[in-house]
Write a protein that holds these residues in place. Structure first.
Motif, PDB file in Angstrom:
ATOM      1  N   PHE A  77       0.773  -1.266  -0.081  1.00  0.00           N
ATOM      2  CA  PHE A  77       0.009  -0.011  -0.160  1.00  0.00           C
ATOM      3  C   PHE A  77       0.944   1.256  -0.028  1.00  0.00           C
ATOM      4  CE2 PHE A  77      -2.835  -3.137   2.014  1.00  0.00           C
ATOM      5  CZ  PHE A  77      -4.117  -2.887   1.106  1.00  0.00           C
ATOM      6  N   TYR A  78       0.277   2.583  -0.633  1.00  0.00           N
ATOM      7  CA  TYR A  78       0.719   3.739  -0.697  1.00  0.00           C
ATOM      8  C   TYR A  78       0.076   4.661  -0.478  1.00  0.00           C
ATOM      9  CZ  TYR A  78      -1.261   4.507  -5.218  1.00  0.00           C
ATOM     10  OH  TYR A  78      -2.086   4.807  -6.397  1.00  0.00           O
ATOM     11  N   SER A  79       0.515   5.743  -0.003  1.00  0.00           N
ATOM     12  CA  SER A  79      -0.391   6.808   0.537  1.00  0.00           C
ATOM     13  C   SER A  79       0.000   8.175  -0.483  1.00  0.00           C
ATOM     14  CB  SER A  79      -0.009   7.307   1.980  1.00  0.00           C
ATOM     15  OG  SER A  79       1.270   8.110   1.701  1.00  0.00           O
ATOM     16  N   ASP A  80      -1.084   8.961  -0.400  1.00  0.00           N
ATOM     17  CA  ASP A  80      -0.853  10.106  -1.103  1.00  0.00           C
ATOM     18  C   ASP A  80       0.578  10.918  -1.018  1.00  0.00           C
ATOM     19  OD1 ASP A  80      -1.945  11.018   1.136  1.00  0.00           O
ATOM     20  OD2 ASP A  80      -3.559  12.203   0.262  1.00  0.00           O
ATOM     21  N   GLU A  81       0.637  10.774   0.167  1.00  0.00           N
ATOM     22  CA  GLU A  81       1.914  11.521   0.681  1.00  0.00           C
ATOM     23  C   GLU A  81       3.293  11.024   0.175  1.00  0.00           C
ATOM     24  OE1 GLU A  81       4.167  11.308   4.842  1.00  0.00           O
ATOM     25  OE2 GLU A  81       2.415  12.533   4.984  1.00  0.00           O
ATOM     26  N   ASP A  82       3.318   9.590  -0.035  1.00  0.00           N
ATOM     27  CA  ASP A  82       4.385   8.748  -0.746  1.00  0.00           C
ATOM     28  C   ASP A  82       4.398   9.328  -2.131  1.00  0.00           C
ATOM     29  OD1 ASP A  82       4.995   7.003   1.335  1.00  0.00           O
ATOM     30  OD2 ASP A  82       3.181   5.723   0.698  1.00  0.00           O
ATOM     31  N   VAL A  83       3.339   9.360  -2.667  1.00  0.00           N
ATOM     32  CA  VAL A  83       3.317   9.861  -4.106  1.00  0.00           C
ATOM     33  C   VAL A  83       3.657  11.374  -4.137  1.00  0.00           C
ATOM     34  CG1 VAL A  83       1.684  10.431  -6.055  1.00  0.00           C
ATOM     35  CG2 VAL A  83       1.590   8.283  -4.921  1.00  0.00           C
ATOM     36  N   ASP A  84       3.109  12.123  -3.669  1.00  0.00           N
ATOM     37  CA  ASP A  84       3.356  13.770  -3.557  1.00  0.00           C
ATOM     38  C   ASP A  84       4.825  14.102  -3.215  1.00  0.00           C
ATOM     39  OD1 ASP A  84       0.698  13.871  -4.136  1.00  0.00           O
ATOM     40  OD2 ASP A  84       0.112  14.804  -2.306  1.00  0.00           O
ATOM     41  N   ASN A  85       5.347  13.240  -2.378  1.00  0.00           N
ATOM     42  CA  ASN A  85       6.785  13.664  -2.080  1.00  0.00           C
ATOM     43  C   ASN A  85       7.845  12.712  -2.522  1.00  0.00           C
ATOM     44  OD1 ASN A  85       6.064  15.747  -0.172  1.00  0.00           O
ATOM     45  ND2 ASN A  85       5.299  14.174   1.264  1.00  0.00           N
ATOM     46  N   LEU A  86       7.450  11.835  -3.821  1.00  0.00           N
ATOM     47  CA  LEU A  86       8.202  10.992  -4.231  1.00  0.00           C
ATOM     48  C   LEU A  86       9.116  10.136  -3.208  1.00  0.00           C
ATOM     49  CD1 LEU A  86       9.527  13.121  -7.344  1.00  0.00           C
ATOM     50  CD2 LEU A  86       7.676  11.411  -7.440  1.00  0.00           C
ATOM     51  N   ASN A  87       8.324   9.521  -2.165  1.00  0.00           N
ATOM     52  CA  ASN A  87       8.868   8.734  -1.253  1.00  0.00           C
ATOM     53  C   ASN A  87       8.745   7.281  -1.672  1.00  0.00           C
ATOM     54  OD1 ASN A  87       9.281  10.734   0.594  1.00  0.00           O
ATOM     55  ND2 ASN A  87       7.100  10.227   1.360  1.00  0.00           N
ATOM     56  N   THR A  88      10.195   7.013  -2.527  1.00  0.00           N
ATOM     57  CA  THR A  88      10.131   5.601  -3.328  1.00  0.00           C
ATOM     58  C   THR A  88      11.051   4.622  -2.354  1.00  0.00           C
ATOM     59  OG1 THR A  88      12.251   6.638  -4.586  1.00  0.00           O
ATOM     60  CG2 THR A  88       9.789   6.844  -5.531  1.00  0.00           C
ATOM     61  N   GLY A  89      11.987   5.179  -1.719  1.00  0.00           N
ATOM     62  CA  GLY A  89      12.823   4.330  -0.900  1.00  0.00           C
ATOM     63  C   GLY A  89      12.429   2.965  -0.459  1.00  0.00           C
ATOM     64  N   ARG A  90      11.522   2.812   0.190  1.00  0.00           N
ATOM     65  CA  ARG A  90      10.808   1.599   1.028  1.00  0.00           C
ATOM     66  C   ARG A  90      10.184   0.783  -0.039  1.00  0.00           C
ATOM     67  NH1 ARG A  90       5.198   1.366   2.913  1.00  0.00           N
ATOM     68  NH2 ARG A  90       4.210   3.491   2.078  1.00  0.00           N
ATOM     69  N   PHE A  91       9.593   1.562  -1.046  1.00  0.00           N
ATOM     70  CA  PHE A  91       9.219   0.400  -2.215  1.00  0.00           C
ATOM     71  C   PHE A  91      10.234   0.087  -2.939  1.00  0.00           C
ATOM     72  CE2 PHE A  91       6.049   4.042  -1.367  1.00  0.00           C
ATOM     73  CZ  PHE A  91       5.020   3.165  -0.794  1.00  0.00           C
ATOM     74  N   VAL A  92      11.428   0.869  -3.329  1.00  0.00           N
ATOM     75  CA  VAL A  92      12.517  -0.042  -3.830  1.00  0.00           C
ATOM     76  C   VAL A  92      13.094  -1.140  -3.246  1.00  0.00           C
ATOM     77  CG1 VAL A  92      14.738   0.518  -4.919  1.00  0.00           C
ATOM     78  CG2 VAL A  92      12.822   2.333  -5.376  1.00  0.00           C
ATOM     79  N   TYR A  93      13.291  -0.847  -2.137  1.00  0.00           N
ATOM     80  CA  TYR A  93      13.750  -1.903  -1.059  1.00  0.00           C
ATOM     81  C   TYR A  93      12.994  -3.137  -1.187  1.00  0.00           C
ATOM     82  CZ  TYR A  93      15.519  -4.273   2.991  1.00  0.00           C
ATOM     83  OH  TYR A  93      16.035  -5.513   3.722  1.00  0.00           O
ATOM     84  N   MET A  94      11.430  -2.912  -0.714  1.00  0.00           N
ATOM     85  CA  MET A  94      10.796  -4.016  -0.777  1.00  0.00           C
ATOM     86  C   MET A  94      10.668  -4.836  -2.145  1.00  0.00           C
ATOM     87  SD  MET A  94       7.428  -3.014   1.555  1.00  0.00           S
ATOM     88  CE  MET A  94       7.427  -1.220   1.254  1.00  0.00           C
ATOM     89  N   LEU A  95      10.570  -4.168  -3.205  1.00  0.00           N
ATOM     90  CA  LEU A  95      10.491  -4.805  -4.586  1.00  0.00           C
ATOM     91  C   LEU A  95      11.798  -5.673  -4.737  1.00  0.00           C
ATOM     92  CD1 LEU A  95       8.596  -1.877  -6.236  1.00  0.00           C
ATOM     93  CD2 LEU A  95       7.718  -4.126  -5.635  1.00  0.00           C
ATOM     94  N   GLN A  96      12.807  -5.067  -4.410  1.00  0.00           N
ATOM     95  CA  GLN A  96      14.250  -5.696  -4.799  1.00  0.00           C
ATOM     96  C   GLN A  96      14.330  -7.058  -3.915  1.00  0.00           C
ATOM     97  OE1 GLN A  96      16.890  -2.366  -3.912  1.00  0.00           O
ATOM     98  NE2 GLN A  96      16.967  -2.032  -6.166  1.00  0.00           N
ATOM     99  N   GLN A  97      13.922  -6.836  -2.779  1.00  0.00           N
ATOM    100  CA  GLN A  97      13.763  -7.983  -1.871  1.00  0.00           C
ATOM    101  C   GLN A  97      12.904  -9.094  -2.233  1.00  0.00           C
ATOM    102  OE1 GLN A  97      16.066  -8.563   0.843  1.00  0.00           O
ATOM    103  NE2 GLN A  97      16.733  -6.495  -0.030  1.00  0.00           N
ATOM    104  N   LEU A  98      11.777  -8.799  -2.845  1.00  0.00           N
ATOM    105  CA  LEU A  98      10.871  -9.748  -3.208  1.00  0.00           C
ATOM    106  C   LEU A  98      11.255 -10.391  -4.677  1.00  0.00           C
ATOM    107  CD1 LEU A  98       7.364  -7.766  -2.857  1.00  0.00           C
ATOM    108  CD2 LEU A  98       8.223 -10.271  -1.820  1.00  0.00           C
ATOM    109  N   ASN A  99      11.967  -9.573  -5.471  1.00  0.00           N
ATOM    110  CA  ASN A  99      12.662 -10.057  -6.759  1.00  0.00           C
ATOM    111  C   ASN A  99      13.875 -11.193  -6.366  1.00  0.00           C
ATOM    112  OD1 ASN A  99      12.552 -10.090  -9.588  1.00  0.00           O
ATOM    113  ND2 ASN A  99      14.440  -8.604  -9.526  1.00  0.00           N
ATOM    114  N   LYS A 100      14.411 -10.765  -5.099  1.00  0.00           N
ATOM    115  CA  LYS A 100      15.529 -11.840  -5.207  1.00  0.00           C
ATOM    116  C   LYS A 100      14.853 -13.317  -4.586  1.00  0.00           C
ATOM    117  CE  LYS A 100      18.888  -8.677  -2.909  1.00  0.00           C
ATOM    118  NZ  LYS A 100      19.606  -8.294  -1.893  1.00  0.00           N
ATOM    119  N   GLN A 101      13.653 -13.282  -4.136  1.00  0.00           N
ATOM    120  CA  GLN A 101      12.928 -14.288  -3.552  1.00  0.00           C
ATOM    121  C   GLN A 101      12.364 -15.113  -4.745  1.00  0.00           C
ATOM    122  OE1 GLN A 101      10.035 -13.513  -0.375  1.00  0.00           O
ATOM    123  NE2 GLN A 101      11.883 -12.613   0.836  1.00  0.00           N
ATOM    124  N   ALA A 102      12.121 -14.494  -5.705  1.00  0.00           N
ATOM    125  CA  ALA A 102      11.255 -14.939  -7.095  1.00  0.00           C
ATOM    126  C   ALA A 102      12.115 -16.079  -7.817  1.00  0.00           C
ATOM    127  CB  ALA A 102      10.983 -13.911  -8.158  1.00  0.00           C
TER     128      ALA A 102
END
Length: 102
Positions: A77-102
């Motif tokens: 889940f993301y919030s409008d605050e994530d979008v408005d402030n381009l808070n991408t760090g945690r999403f990049v980290y989580m997605l990279q971790q998920l990709n390692k598991q795939a």
């Protein structure tokens, strides 16, 4: 890895501005690199039903509107605050971790 960003409409109004979502998506794509394809689901969640992605980024306020089948997908889940402030760090980290598991 296919990542779909799902936006939301509440009372006829988009919850996050389209230009901001596009900038957020572009920033994610740039930081994640070639192993990821990030797309915007303009059907407000249809891809959740069609199982067209590995991971879905879903607007936090939309969770009550998700069916049990849709909730069974891999959702971050993301919030409008994530979008408005381009808070991408945690999403990049989580997605990279998920990709390692795939």
């Amino acid at each position: 890895m296919q990542v779909n960003i799902i936006t939301s409409v509440v009372a006829g109004q988009e919850t996050a501005k389209a230009a901001n979502v596009q900038a957020f998506m572009d920033a994610l794509s740039e930081q994640l690199g070639k192993d990821f394809t990030v797309t915007l689901d303009t059907d407000y969640g249809q891809s959740l039903t069609d199982h067209r992605a590995d991971v879905y980024l879903v607007y936090f306020g939309s969770q009550a509107n998700l069916s049990p089948e849709q909730r069974s997908q891999m959702i971050i889940f993301y919030s409008d605050e994530d979008v408005d402030n381009l808070n991408t760090g945690r999403f990049v980290y989580m997605l990279q971790q998920l990709n390692k598991q795939a």
